[in-house]
Design an enzyme around this catalytic site. Sequence first.
Site, short mmCIF file in Angstrom:
data_model
loop_
_atom_site.label_atom_id
_atom_site.label_comp_id
_atom_site.label_asym_id
_atom_site.label_seq_id
_atom_site.Cartn_x
_atom_site.Cartn_y
_atom_site.Cartn_z
CG ASP A 26 -1.80 1.24 1.36
OD1 ASP A 26 -2.38 1.64 0.28
OD2 ASP A 26 -1.94 1.76 2.54
CD GLU A 59 -2.07 8.44 7.55
OE1 GLU A 59 -1.27 8.74 8.08
OE2 GLU A 59 -2.07 7.55 6.54
CB CYS A 76 -9.92 5.57 0.08
SG CYS A 76 -8.74 6.07 1.03
#
Length: 267
Positions: free
Chosen positions: A10, A152, A184
């Site tokens: 990723d 995040e 996503c």
Amino acid sequence: MNNNPIGVFDSGIGGLTVAKEIVKALPRESIIYIGDTARVPYGPRSKEVITRFAKELANFLLKRQVKCLVVACNTISATCLDEIEKISPVPVVGVVEPTIEMAIQVSKSNKIGVIGTVGTINSKAYEKKIQSLNSKIQVYSTACPLFVPIAEEGLDDHQATELVAKDYLKDLKDKGIDTLILGCTHYPLLYKIIQKTMGKEVVLADSAKPTAEKLKKLLEEKNLLADAKPKYEFYVTDAPERVLVVASRFFGKVLNANLKQIALPTL
Ligand code: DGL
């Protein structure tokens, strides 16, 4: 060959949402994961750059004798899966196709929404694939770039995220979609707010589970299932300390002991 690891990659650590589902679906499989934390995000980059970076990650895993590759990143899968397939001697599984297959099964109104990074949405990979499978389905898509840093930062239960979600999703809400593809790696972490914003009648389809199931099927078909005590190795290209904190939100504790940093030139 069967006990060789599965290679998962990723642009960063978001793909751990996919790795986590692979561990659940295939508990006897070993995994080598690499996340390009030095160069994330890939979402706003050009196709040429995404392809070059993605090939480096794939080659890193191929040198480690993986028995298959999982492109856990939607941006890479949407923009250059074919380029990865060209260089790979082992089977490649991306996240776009399995997610679409699931969304098509779920949708009754034949109106499907897609959200993803700018790269994913601009590639039109989801639209093209959905319409090649069923031309009656209407696809509406919107890029939601801020969702990546929000996930995040762990702001999955924050007022600011609600405001951003309302703004990003308002046009999709008016289209009468009954299924929304979370295109996503990071978006499953914002599941609650996205669901609340879209309303409970809209089904959210994320990539992790369908991709793990597709991988399982592929390994079964090719007689490649492992039968051993699994080992997990995780590599990042920068900042493993900060990454550890964030990654625990995506994956879990297993990660701590096995995280290594590698320098970009060795990719
Ligand atoms: N992994 C990316 C994706 O699934 C999100 C982060 C990025 O932009 O690189 O699209």
